[in-house]
Design an enzyme around this catalytic site. Structure first.
Site, PDB file in Angstrom:
ATOM      1  N   CYS A   1       0.839  -1.203   0.000  1.00  0.00           N
ATOM      2  CA  CYS A   1       0.000   0.000   0.000  1.00  0.00           C
ATOM      3  C   CYS A   1       0.874   1.254   0.000  1.00  0.00           C
ATOM      4  O   CYS A   1       1.717   1.419   0.882  1.00  0.00           O
ATOM      5  CB  CYS A   1      -0.929   0.007   1.202  1.00  0.00           C
ATOM      6  SG  CYS A   1      -1.992   1.472   1.273  1.00  0.00           S
TER       7      CYS A   1
ATOM      8  N   GLY B   1      -2.917  -3.520 -13.482  1.00  0.00           N
ATOM      9  CA  GLY B   1      -3.312  -3.172 -14.837  1.00  0.00           C
ATOM     10  C   GLY B   1      -3.934  -4.293 -15.645  1.00  0.00           C
ATOM     11  O   GLY B   1      -3.981  -4.214 -16.875  1.00  0.00           O
TER      12      GLY B   1
ATOM     13  N   ARG C   1      -9.828  -3.400  -9.643  1.00  0.00           N
ATOM     14  CA  ARG C   1     -10.861  -2.459 -10.095  1.00  0.00           C
ATOM     15  C   ARG C   1     -11.697  -3.004 -11.238  1.00  0.00           C
ATOM     16  O   ARG C   1     -12.885  -2.700 -11.338  1.00  0.00           O
ATOM     17  CB  ARG C   1     -10.206  -1.135 -10.507  1.00  0.00           C
ATOM     18  CG  ARG C   1     -10.230  -0.058  -9.437  1.00  0.00           C
ATOM     19  CD  ARG C   1      -9.352  -0.389  -8.282  1.00  0.00           C
ATOM     20  NE  ARG C   1      -9.536   0.536  -7.151  1.00  0.00           N
ATOM     21  CZ  ARG C   1      -8.941   0.398  -5.976  1.00  0.00           C
ATOM     22  NH1 ARG C   1      -8.128  -0.625  -5.768  1.00  0.00           N
ATOM     23  NH2 ARG C   1      -9.159   1.261  -4.998  1.00  0.00           N
TER      24      ARG C   1
END
Length: 327
Positions: A92, A217, A238
């Site tokens: 993170c 990605g 995501r």
């Protein structure tokens, strides 16, 4: 069953409700909790932080820790919850996290990470993995005593893996970008540093005994298939959150077909929402995680508008279902 696809831990996204939503569509992918700090576990409401339904297996608890003592105490407390694996966050890039000497900041201290892993191993017999970056830019964040504050060479990552492997880790989830600890927010850190997938491939080639999972990605089945030629498994974040119907395409990795329609998923969403209402919980806290259900197809704006309303509930969904059936 061997893990092939994982849903990445995402703060404010991969909570209990979202994980149950994923299971409405796909029963096989490996789930992760949000990153939970060791201090939160030690001082917080354990059922709220750690509770989950059996249907969520296989599921990994991801923790962030700054020292072995807190890591041990947190994992010991989590033993009452039947997680399949414990994952240590060393990736993170948030300044709030690195400011507390956790997350990607710890890549500069592989021996300390090794000590944290050793402490975790004393607290649990569950498998332990590490999620990390390929390197860090720690300028303005790492101590002035450091000769190098940019630790971004392949050899740096290999050293990190070698040290922590000796502590007992044999699974590494590698985000294929460096983390820039000052000047970029977490979203920018997922987009601006260039992807260096080849270095993750090289790590697997040079450390064939380790389970190497690639992250960063990855958005399409074609990309997943290409990565699986070089590494053991793939993590998406995501893309799954924004386009959950991609979960229906993962059956081939587990030897099954996933034949479920949006209508069938909505029926499950309605039943889940009713159960929340019976417990006095606002369904909106769950429904906000489903806004990508119509991603890329007709009806997306309409769905988002209705389910994002703070007062959206099972009745809202039943009316939506009627509109879908009559369309």
């Amino acid at each position: 069953m061997k893990n092939v696809i994982s849903v990445a831990p995402m703060v404010d996204k991969t909570d209990r409700h979202f994980r149950n939503f994923v299971r409405m569509i796909n029963k096989d992918v490996q789930l992760y909790t949000e990153m939970i700090t060791a201090q939160a576990i030690i001082n917080g409401d354990l059922e709220y932080l750690l509770g989950f339904e059996d249907i969520q297996h296989p599921i990994v608890l991801q923790i962030a820790a700054t020292n072995p003592e807190e890591a041990f105490e947190a994992v010991k407390r989590a033993e009452d919850y039947n997680y399949d694996e414990i994952n240590l966050n060393v990736g993170c890039p948030s300044d709030r996290v690195s400011g507390n000497m956790m997350g990607a900041y710890l890549m500069a201290f592989p021996e300390l990470v090794g000590d944290i892993v050793t402490a975790i191993k004393k607290a649990t017999k569950k498998p332990i993995s590490i999620k990390h970056r390929i390197g860090i830019d720690g300028e303005k964040v790492l101590p002035d005593s450091f000769e190098r504050t940019i630790i971004d060479k392949y050899e740096d990552m290999l050293n990190f893996v070698n040290v922590t492997e000796k502590a007992g880790v044999n699974k590494f989830i590698v985000h294929s970008r460096i983390a820039i600890l000052a000047g970029l927010d977490p979203k920018q850190n997922r987009e601006i540093p260039p992807l260096r997938h080849e270095e993750v491939y090289r790590l697997k080639k040079e450390k064939p005994n380790l389970h190497i999972e690639i992250n960063g990605g990855i958005k399409t089945i074609e990309q997943i298939d290409e990565h699986l030629k070089h590494v053991d498994s793939v993590m998406l974040g995501r893309e799954i959150y924004d386009n959950p119907m991609i979960l229906t395409k993962f059956g081939k990795y587990y030897g099954n077909d996933i034949n479920i329609s949006r209508k069938e998923i909505i029926e499950k969403i309605i039943e889940y929402s009713k159960k929340l209402e019976e417990k006095g919980i606002r369904p909106h806290l769950f429904l906000m995680h489903t806004q990508g259900l119509f991603h890329g197809v007709r009806g997306s704006k309409f769905w988002k508008r209705e389910i994002n309303h703070p007062k959206a509930n099972s009745e809202t969904l039943i009316k939506l279902m009627e509109n879908i059936e009559n369309d």
